[in-house]
Design a protein around this motif. Structure first.
Motif, PDB file in Angstrom:
ATOM      1  N   ILE A  51      11.660  -2.137  -6.543  1.00 19.00           N
ATOM      2  CA  ILE A  51      12.292  -0.946  -5.961  1.00 19.00           C
ATOM      3  C   ILE A  51      11.231  -0.045  -5.342  1.00 19.00           C
ATOM      4  CG2 ILE A  51      13.552   1.169  -6.521  1.00 19.00           C
ATOM      5  CD1 ILE A  51      15.031  -0.506  -8.677  1.00 19.00           C
ATOM      6  N   GLN A  52      10.123   0.122  -6.044  1.00 20.09           N
ATOM      7  CA  GLN A  52       9.044   0.960  -5.541  1.00 20.09           C
ATOM      8  C   GLN A  52       8.446   0.352  -4.263  1.00 20.09           C
ATOM      9  OE1 GLN A  52       5.980   1.607  -8.406  1.00 20.09           O
ATOM     10  NE2 GLN A  52       4.888   3.093  -7.134  1.00 20.09           N
ATOM     11  N   ALA A  53       8.282  -0.975  -4.243  1.00 14.32           N
ATOM     12  CA  ALA A  53       7.730  -1.636  -3.057  1.00 14.32           C
ATOM     13  C   ALA A  53       8.689  -1.528  -1.868  1.00 14.32           C
ATOM     14  CB  ALA A  53       7.430  -3.098  -3.374  1.00 14.32           C
ATOM     15  N   ILE A  54       9.987  -1.681  -2.124  1.00 14.69           N
ATOM     16  CA  ILE A  54      10.979  -1.550  -1.048  1.00 14.69           C
ATOM     17  C   ILE A  54      10.933  -0.139  -0.490  1.00 14.69           C
ATOM     18  CG2 ILE A  54      13.454  -1.486  -0.530  1.00 14.69           C
ATOM     19  CD1 ILE A  54      13.823  -3.786  -2.501  1.00 14.69           C
ATOM     20  N   ASP A  55      10.851   0.843  -1.369  1.00 15.16           N
ATOM     21  CA  ASP A  55      10.801   2.232  -0.925  1.00 15.16           C
ATOM     22  C   ASP A  55       9.542   2.488  -0.090  1.00 15.16           C
ATOM     23  OD1 ASP A  55      11.980   4.741  -0.767  1.00 15.16           O
ATOM     24  OD2 ASP A  55      10.752   5.526  -2.402  1.00 15.16           O
ATOM     25  N   GLU A  56       8.412   1.913  -0.493  1.00 14.30           N
ATOM     26  CA  GLU A  56       7.171   2.083   0.278  1.00 14.30           C
ATOM     27  C   GLU A  56       7.279   1.422   1.644  1.00 14.30           C
ATOM     28  OE1 GLU A  56       4.023   0.591  -2.145  1.00 14.30           O
ATOM     29  OE2 GLU A  56       4.236   2.197  -3.637  1.00 14.30           O
ATOM     30  N   ILE A  57       7.867   0.236   1.689  1.00 15.69           N
ATOM     31  CA  ILE A  57       8.036  -0.457   2.969  1.00 15.69           C
ATOM     32  C   ILE A  57       8.951   0.343   3.888  1.00 15.69           C
ATOM     33  CG2 ILE A  57       9.022  -2.520   4.059  1.00 15.69           C
ATOM     34  CD1 ILE A  57       8.058  -4.080   1.567  1.00 15.69           C
ATOM     35  N   ARG A  58       9.996   0.913   3.322  1.00 17.42           N
ATOM     36  CA  ARG A  58      10.932   1.694   4.136  1.00 17.42           C
ATOM     37  C   ARG A  58      10.335   3.017   4.607  1.00 17.42           C
ATOM     38  NH1 ARG A  58      15.386   3.590   2.384  1.00 17.42           N
ATOM     39  NH2 ARG A  58      16.642   3.135   4.204  1.00 17.42           N
TER      40      ARG A  58
END
Length: 166
Positions: free
Chosen positions: A44-51
């Motif tokens: 979730i944290q990685a997805i948020d960073e990518i977004r």
């Protein structure tokens, strides 16, 4: 079942018969209860960073593209898991270039229905006895500049030729 088996020291087959549980159900439950729930917080944290990256297009990433980006960042993740997480956090994008739904104006019986005089007898022995017509729609141009053209031929069923068209 596992606790009962340890208490009474009886075979599983006998215990299943007494409790009236199918053997396959027992082994299915036993194999699935051992799986621990995976921790989604790093993903979730990685997805948020990518977004949140600088690019204006990253917020429009779909689950397939995000799965690919996560795999490039070193995560071993399935596209179904990414899709589930995007659903849970309301991160699904609306595709800005998806195809439009085909227009359909048919709403049932509209207007007067002509009587069926041919009764599927499409052959004739002389010209100009049976004339038929139909309207066809053709689209051309891109999605943003889609134009429509309608073709309406008049066909004589004797030779099968187009007599006129509009």
């Amino acid at each position: 079942m596992t606790e009962l088996r340890q208490v009474f020291q009886v075979p599983v087959k006998l215990l299943l018969r007494v409790v009236q549980v199918p053997r396959s159900t027992y082994y299915y439950a036993r194999s699935h209860c051992q799986h621990e729930k995976l921790d989604d917080s790093p993903i979730i944290q990685a997805i948020d960073e990518i977004r949140q990256e600088d690019s204006k297009y990253t917020k429009k990433y779909g689950y397939r593209r995000l799965t690919k980006a996560l795999q490039e960042h070193g995560f071993t993740v399935n596209h179904k898991r990414v899709l589930r997480l995007m659903h849970e956090h309301d991160w699904l994008c609306l595709a800005y270039n998806r195809q439009k739904r085909k227009y359909n104006s048919y709403k049932g019986i509209v207007g007067r229905i002509a009587p069926n005089r041919l009764n599927r007898r499409f052959k004739t022995d002389r010209p100009y006895q049976k004339l038929v017509t139909d309207v066809s729609e053709f689209r051309y141009g891109g999605m943003s500049q889609s134009k429509r053209v309608y073709l309406e031929p008049v066909i004589d069923l004797f030779p099968g030729e187009v007599l006129a068209f509009n």
